[in-house]
Motif scaffolding. Sequence first.
Motif, PDB file in Angstrom:
ATOM      1  N   ASP A 160       0.892  -1.160   0.000  1.00 34.92           N
ATOM      2  CA  ASP A 160       0.000   0.000   0.000  1.00 34.92           C
ATOM      3  C   ASP A 160       0.926   1.205   0.000  1.00 34.92           C
ATOM      4  N   ALA A 161       1.148   1.768  -1.170  1.00 40.97           N
ATOM      5  CA  ALA A 161       2.186   2.782  -1.332  1.00 40.97           C
ATOM      6  C   ALA A 161       1.804   4.133  -0.743  1.00 40.97           C
ATOM      7  N   THR A 162       0.526   4.311  -0.418  1.00 43.86           N
ATOM      8  CA  THR A 162       0.039   5.574   0.157  1.00 43.86           C
ATOM      9  C   THR A 162      -0.936   5.226   1.274  1.00 43.86           C
ATOM     10  N   PHE A 163      -0.432   4.922   2.444  1.00 42.01           N
ATOM     11  CA  PHE A 163      -1.256   4.389   3.530  1.00 42.01           C
ATOM     12  C   PHE A 163      -2.405   5.318   3.906  1.00 42.01           C
ATOM     13  N   GLY A 164      -2.153   6.610   4.010  1.00 45.61           N
ATOM     14  CA  GLY A 164      -3.213   7.559   4.374  1.00 45.61           C
ATOM     15  C   GLY A 164      -3.754   7.294   5.756  1.00 45.61           C
ATOM     16  N   ARG A 165      -5.019   6.908   5.836  1.00 54.07           N
ATOM     17  CA  ARG A 165      -5.600   6.546   7.129  1.00 54.07           C
ATOM     18  C   ARG A 165      -5.912   5.055   7.198  1.00 54.07           C
ATOM     19  N   GLY A 166      -5.366   4.298   6.249  1.00 57.66           N
ATOM     20  CA  GLY A 166      -5.347   2.847   6.373  1.00 57.66           C
ATOM     21  C   GLY A 166      -6.560   2.105   5.877  1.00 57.66           C
ATOM     22  N   GLY A 167      -7.454   2.753   5.160  1.00 56.49           N
ATOM     23  CA  GLY A 167      -8.651   2.060   4.694  1.00 56.49           C
ATOM     24  C   GLY A 167      -8.335   0.872   3.798  1.00 56.49           C
ATOM     25  N   HIS A 168      -7.503   1.110   2.788  1.00 54.07           N
ATOM     26  CA  HIS A 168      -7.134   0.012   1.895  1.00 54.07           C
ATOM     27  C   HIS A 168      -6.320  -1.045   2.636  1.00 54.07           C
ATOM     28  N   SER A 169      -5.370  -0.607   3.467  1.00 57.53           N
ATOM     29  CA  SER A 169      -4.515  -1.572   4.174  1.00 57.53           C
ATOM     30  C   SER A 169      -5.334  -2.515   5.048  1.00 57.53           C
ATOM     31  N   ARG A 170      -6.289  -1.983   5.785  1.00 57.86           N
ATOM     32  CA  ARG A 170      -7.087  -2.824   6.679  1.00 57.86           C
ATOM     33  C   ARG A 170      -7.901  -3.850   5.905  1.00 57.86           C
ATOM     34  N   LEU A 171      -8.449  -3.436   4.764  1.00 57.48           N
ATOM     35  CA  LEU A 171      -9.240  -4.390   3.982  1.00 57.48           C
ATOM     36  C   LEU A 171      -8.333  -5.441   3.345  1.00 57.48           C
ATOM     37  N   ILE A 172      -7.166  -5.030   2.876  1.00 57.96           N
ATOM     38  CA  ILE A 172      -6.217  -6.008   2.321  1.00 57.96           C
ATOM     39  C   ILE A 172      -5.860  -7.048   3.377  1.00 57.96           C
ATOM     40  N   LEU A 173      -5.523  -6.591   4.576  1.00 54.55           N
ATOM     41  CA  LEU A 173      -5.154  -7.513   5.649  1.00 54.55           C
ATOM     42  C   LEU A 173      -6.297  -8.463   5.997  1.00 54.55           C
ATOM     43  N   SER A 174      -7.510  -7.968   5.925  1.00 54.24           N
ATOM     44  CA  SER A 174      -8.655  -8.822   6.259  1.00 54.24           C
ATOM     45  C   SER A 174      -8.849  -9.944   5.241  1.00 54.24           C
ATOM     46  N   ARG A 175      -8.277  -9.777   4.059  1.00 58.65           N
ATOM     47  CA  ARG A 175      -8.465 -10.775   3.005  1.00 58.65           C
ATOM     48  C   ARG A 175      -7.225 -11.631   2.763  1.00 58.65           C
ATOM     49  N   LEU A 176      -6.080 -11.218   3.279  1.00 63.37           N
ATOM     50  CA  LEU A 176      -4.861 -12.005   3.090  1.00 63.37           C
ATOM     51  C   LEU A 176      -4.886 -13.260   3.961  1.00 63.37           C
ATOM     52  N   SER A 177      -4.190 -14.286   3.501  1.00 60.40           N
ATOM     53  CA  SER A 177      -4.021 -15.496   4.301  1.00 60.40           C
ATOM     54  C   SER A 177      -2.948 -15.262   5.360  1.00 60.40           C
ATOM     55  N   ALA A 178      -2.687 -16.266   6.172  1.00 59.74           N
ATOM     56  CA  ALA A 178      -1.632 -16.157   7.182  1.00 59.74           C
ATOM     57  C   ALA A 178      -0.263 -15.989   6.541  1.00 59.74           C
ATOM     58  N   GLN A 179      -0.109 -16.436   5.290  1.00 53.23           N
ATOM     59  CA  GLN A 179       1.166 -16.325   4.596  1.00 53.23           C
ATOM     60  C   GLN A 179       1.338 -14.962   3.912  1.00 53.23           C
ATOM     61  N   GLY A 180       0.250 -14.252   3.725  1.00 51.74           N
ATOM     62  CA  GLY A 180       0.308 -12.963   3.031  1.00 51.74           C
ATOM     63  C   GLY A 180       1.030 -11.899   3.845  1.00 51.74           C
ATOM     64  N   ARG A 181       1.546 -10.887   3.147  1.00 51.14           N
ATOM     65  CA  ARG A 181       2.260  -9.792   3.801  1.00 51.14           C
ATOM     66  C   ARG A 181       1.857  -8.465   3.154  1.00 51.14           C
TER      67      ARG A 181
END
Length: 309
Positions: A33-54
Amino acid sequence: MTENALTHTTVLLDEAVQELLKASAGVDGTYVDATFGRGGHSRLILSRLSAQGRLQAFDKDPEAIAEAGRIADGRFSIRHEGFSNLGELPAGSVDGVLMDLGISSPQIDSPERGFSFRFDGPLDMRMDTTRGQSVADWLATAEVDQITEVIRDYGEERFAFQIAKALVARRQERGPISTTTDLAQLVADTVKTREPGQNPATRTFQAFRIFINAELAELEQALVASLQVLAPGGRLVVISFHSLEDRIVKQFMAKHTKEVVDRRVPFAEPVKMRLKTHGRIRPSEAEVRANPRSRSAIMRMAERTEVAA
């Protein structure tokens, strides 16, 4: 300022994350997430990644870094850097890069940041308040031709010269402009006509923000770096909010979706295309009604091809 006023609604949230995770690595991949901002995209990405995802994030804004500190997830990390530093990541180590080029609502709605003509505050506009020159500092010494060029090129303002001339005259008569209210009023007094519903200062504020943060140069650097760090089958997703940004993104993607023949070496193999584009997406009517700031957004998507950089 109320807490509600400082909330941020992420534009094209579901669409962006869905397109990003179409990378060949899927939910097991490593993403940026090259532009974190207030984390909206990051939080949704994390919610969908597996345990192996980063997920690795970047942001220049100290307030964004503080917000990222609230994410307690071992799969997540953030760097207090602009996304032009994307190229510091190992080559081919990333399965998807998301760039949301919009300024966040808390930045706009915080008077002390100086981004908005709607609130009285210091004329700052720096994304990273720990370094660099504020708009007020720059205007204290900039000449008419310098100011004209910035307002014309980054704001696409047809009254750029008149505004620049008024700014320098004001500085000579009463000292330099130092607040958002003073700048907005000076522009309003100088620009006599404007599109219906648009504040006369809109283009000037945009121009100064882009210039003081070197936003377009940073975008160009980040796009080039994305080719280096993306693995084959990786995804590049970019959300832009004005024509200057979108033009850079569109031209970059178009350039790298073509084979390039070096006419000086007619028998050499052409350089294979590096990206395959996947169109563009605009916010739905429902999203624009719910969040008017999304109305100008354009999201473009591309996939890294199998050839090496």
